[in-house]
Design a protein around this motif. Structure first.
Motif, PDB file in Angstrom:
ATOM      1  N   GLY A 239       0.842  -1.197   0.000  1.00 19.82           N
ATOM      2  CA  GLY A 239       0.000   0.000   0.000  1.00 19.82           C
ATOM      3  C   GLY A 239       0.874   1.241   0.000  1.00 19.82           C
ATOM      4  N   SER A 240       1.150   1.779  -1.176  1.00 19.62           N
ATOM      5  CA  SER A 240       2.063   2.914  -1.286  1.00 19.62           C
ATOM      6  C   SER A 240       1.481   4.165  -0.642  1.00 19.62           C
ATOM      7  CB  SER A 240       2.360   3.194  -2.760  1.00 19.62           C
ATOM      8  OG  SER A 240       2.988   2.089  -3.368  1.00 19.62           O
TER       9      SER A 240
ATOM     10  N   ALA B 240       2.909   8.502   0.504  1.00 21.24           N
ATOM     11  CA  ALA B 240       3.759   9.585  -0.001  1.00 21.24           C
ATOM     12  C   ALA B 240       5.233   9.388   0.302  1.00 21.24           C
ATOM     13  CB  ALA B 240       3.283  10.914   0.587  1.00 21.24           C
ATOM     14  N   THR B 241       5.556   8.531   1.247  1.00 22.67           N
ATOM     15  CA  THR B 241       6.960   8.380   1.647  1.00 22.67           C
ATOM     16  C   THR B 241       7.575   7.040   1.279  1.00 22.67           C
ATOM     17  OG1 THR B 241       6.389   7.501   3.846  1.00 22.67           O
ATOM     18  CG2 THR B 241       6.533   9.892   3.621  1.00 22.67           C
ATOM     19  N   SER B 242       6.775   6.077   0.821  1.00 27.30           N
ATOM     20  CA  SER B 242       7.326   4.738   0.593  1.00 27.30           C
ATOM     21  C   SER B 242       8.409   4.740  -0.480  1.00 27.30           C
ATOM     22  CB  SER B 242       6.209   3.756   0.217  1.00 27.30           C
ATOM     23  OG  SER B 242       5.508   4.204  -0.924  1.00 27.30           O
ATOM     24  N   GLY B 243       8.288   5.618  -1.471  1.00 26.90           N
ATOM     25  CA  GLY B 243       9.304   5.685  -2.504  1.00 26.90           C
ATOM     26  C   GLY B 243      10.618   6.270  -2.024  1.00 26.90           C
ATOM     27  N   LEU B 244      10.584   6.933  -0.870  1.00 25.26           N
ATOM     28  CA  LEU B 244      11.784   7.542  -0.307  1.00 25.26           C
ATOM     29  C   LEU B 244      12.372   6.735   0.838  1.00 25.26           C
ATOM     30  CD1 LEU B 244      10.507  11.227  -0.151  1.00 25.26           C
ATOM     31  CD2 LEU B 244      11.985  10.216  -1.893  1.00 25.26           C
ATOM     32  N   SER B 245      11.587   5.812   1.372  1.00 26.38           N
ATOM     33  CA  SER B 245      12.028   5.124   2.584  1.00 26.38           C
ATOM     34  C   SER B 245      12.088   3.614   2.410  1.00 26.38           C
ATOM     35  CB  SER B 245      11.102   5.491   3.751  1.00 26.38           C
ATOM     36  OG  SER B 245       9.753   5.180   3.410  1.00 26.38           O
TER      37      SER B 245
ATOM     38  N   SER C 242      15.285 -13.232  -4.997  1.00 23.68           N
ATOM     39  CA  SER C 242      14.230 -12.294  -4.632  1.00 23.68           C
ATOM     40  C   SER C 242      13.182 -12.295  -5.729  1.00 23.68           C
ATOM     41  CB  SER C 242      14.794 -10.879  -4.443  1.00 23.68           C
ATOM     42  OG  SER C 242      13.759  -9.983  -4.079  1.00 23.68           O
ATOM     43  N   ILE C 243      11.923 -12.372  -5.334  1.00 22.46           N
ATOM     44  CA  ILE C 243      10.826 -12.420  -6.290  1.00 22.46           C
ATOM     45  C   ILE C 243       9.926 -11.216  -6.064  1.00 22.46           C
ATOM     46  CG2 ILE C 243       8.813 -13.724  -7.081  1.00 22.46           C
ATOM     47  CD1 ILE C 243      10.201 -16.253  -6.106  1.00 22.46           C
ATOM     48  N   LEU C 244       9.698 -10.441  -7.114  1.00 21.75           N
ATOM     49  CA  LEU C 244       8.801  -9.296  -7.042  1.00 21.75           C
ATOM     50  C   LEU C 244       7.419  -9.713  -7.526  1.00 21.75           C
ATOM     51  CD1 LEU C 244       8.532  -6.273  -6.434  1.00 21.75           C
ATOM     52  CD2 LEU C 244       9.119  -5.842  -8.825  1.00 21.75           C
ATOM     53  N   GLY C 245       6.420  -9.573  -6.660  1.00 19.87           N
ATOM     54  CA  GLY C 245       5.102 -10.103  -6.964  1.00 19.87           C
ATOM     55  C   GLY C 245       4.108  -9.117  -7.529  1.00 19.87           C
ATOM     56  N   GLU C 246       4.523  -7.872  -7.773  1.00 21.39           N
ATOM     57  CA  GLU C 246       3.564  -6.901  -8.295  1.00 21.39           C
ATOM     58  C   GLU C 246       4.267  -5.979  -9.282  1.00 21.39           C
ATOM     59  OE1 GLU C 246       0.126  -3.813  -6.700  1.00 21.39           O
ATOM     60  OE2 GLU C 246       1.338  -4.941  -5.287  1.00 21.39           O
ATOM     61  N   THR C 247       4.264  -6.366 -10.538  1.00 19.74           N
ATOM     62  CA  THR C 247       5.055  -5.649 -11.537  1.00 19.74           C
ATOM     63  C   THR C 247       4.489  -4.275 -11.866  1.00 19.74           C
ATOM     64  OG1 THR C 247       3.848  -6.832 -13.276  1.00 19.74           O
ATOM     65  CG2 THR C 247       5.951  -7.746 -12.577  1.00 19.74           C
ATOM     66  N   THR C 248       3.226  -4.018 -11.566  1.00 18.34           N
ATOM     67  CA  THR C 248       2.680  -2.686 -11.850  1.00 18.34           C
ATOM     68  C   THR C 248       3.385  -1.609 -11.039  1.00 18.34           C
ATOM     69  OG1 THR C 248       0.958  -3.076 -10.195  1.00 18.34           O
ATOM     70  CG2 THR C 248       0.400  -3.542 -12.472  1.00 18.34           C
ATOM     71  N   GLU C 249       4.002  -1.996  -9.919  1.00 17.18           N
ATOM     72  CA  GLU C 249       4.731  -1.026  -9.105  1.00 17.18           C
ATOM     73  C   GLU C 249       6.026  -0.577  -9.778  1.00 17.18           C
ATOM     74  OE1 GLU C 249       3.695   0.304  -6.151  1.00 17.18           O
ATOM     75  OE2 GLU C 249       1.832  -0.747  -6.543  1.00 17.18           O
TER      76      GLU C 249
END
Length: 208
Positions: A155-156, A158-163, A182-189
């Motif tokens: 759940g992004s 305002a700060t998740s992209g910085l922290s 490492s597996i990324l499960g949500e490619t839309t991000e």
């Protein structure tokens, strides 16, 4: 890098956690399964979004997903809880897991037990025994190369992209450098960051 401590499973994989799952096989059993997990520390409630009225490939996908939860190396064992009249029956899930794993798994039907209250009274002692058995497993050193890290958007804001996202990225790179996965499960991000990931791709095929 130094090894960390983990729980070795019979299939050779290692878990960092050691949980008991309480899995509802149908939405009608969610409340009972949730109440069970709330009573016993060390258990995790897995709610059902489906499980009834499904047809075709959807049934197999759901069964495969529920099986995968139990096979996760962070899981010691599981209890499936169903209502009794749904498409995906809890006893069928136990049989499915037992074909590929020796983890302790059990099933209960709310209708067969005589209702929610009686089901809880029956299952709570079992969960206590499972948690006790899991607690007796001794952790041992695990090389990072034996680990797989699963990541997904929580759940992004305002700060998740910085922290947290950069911090998780650094942790991922350290794990991969040590031979882990490492597996990324949500490619839309990843929209807008393709160029950053391309620089980290292991070969041309992954880049493309």
């Amino acid at each position: 890098m130094k090894p960390i401590m983990g729980y070795k499973r019979s299939d050779g994989r290692y878990g960092i956690r050691n949980k008991i799952l309480v899995i509802a096989t149908v939405g009608c059993a969610n409340e009972t399964a949730r109440r069970l997990a709330e009573r016993i520390a060390g258990t995790v409630f897995i709610p059902a979004g489906k499980g009834c009225g499904q047809i075709g490939d959807a049934v197999e996908i759901t069964k495969r997903t529920l099986t995968g939860f139990v096979l996760n190396p962070n899981v010691y064992g599981a209890v499936f809880v169903g209502l009794g009249c749904e498409t995906i029956q809890p006893h069928e899930m136990v049989a499915r897991v037992q074909k590929v794993s020796d983890k302790p798994v059990y099933s209960f039907s709310i209708q067969e037990e005589g209702g929610t209250t009686k089901t809880i009274a029956t299952v709570v002692p079992l969960l206590e025994r499972l948690v006790g058995a899991a607690a007796r497993i001794v952790r041992e050193p695990v090389e990072l190369s034996a680990l797989t890290l699963a990541t997904n958007c929580g759940g992004s804001d305002a700060t998740s992209g910085l922290s947290v996202n950069p911090a998780l990225g650094v942790a991922t790179e350290l794990l991969v450098a040590a031979g882990g996965r490492s597996i990324l499960g949500e490619t839309t991000e990843l929209i807008g960051t393709e160029h950053i990931l391309i620089r980290r791709a292991k070969n041309q095929q992954v880049k493309r």
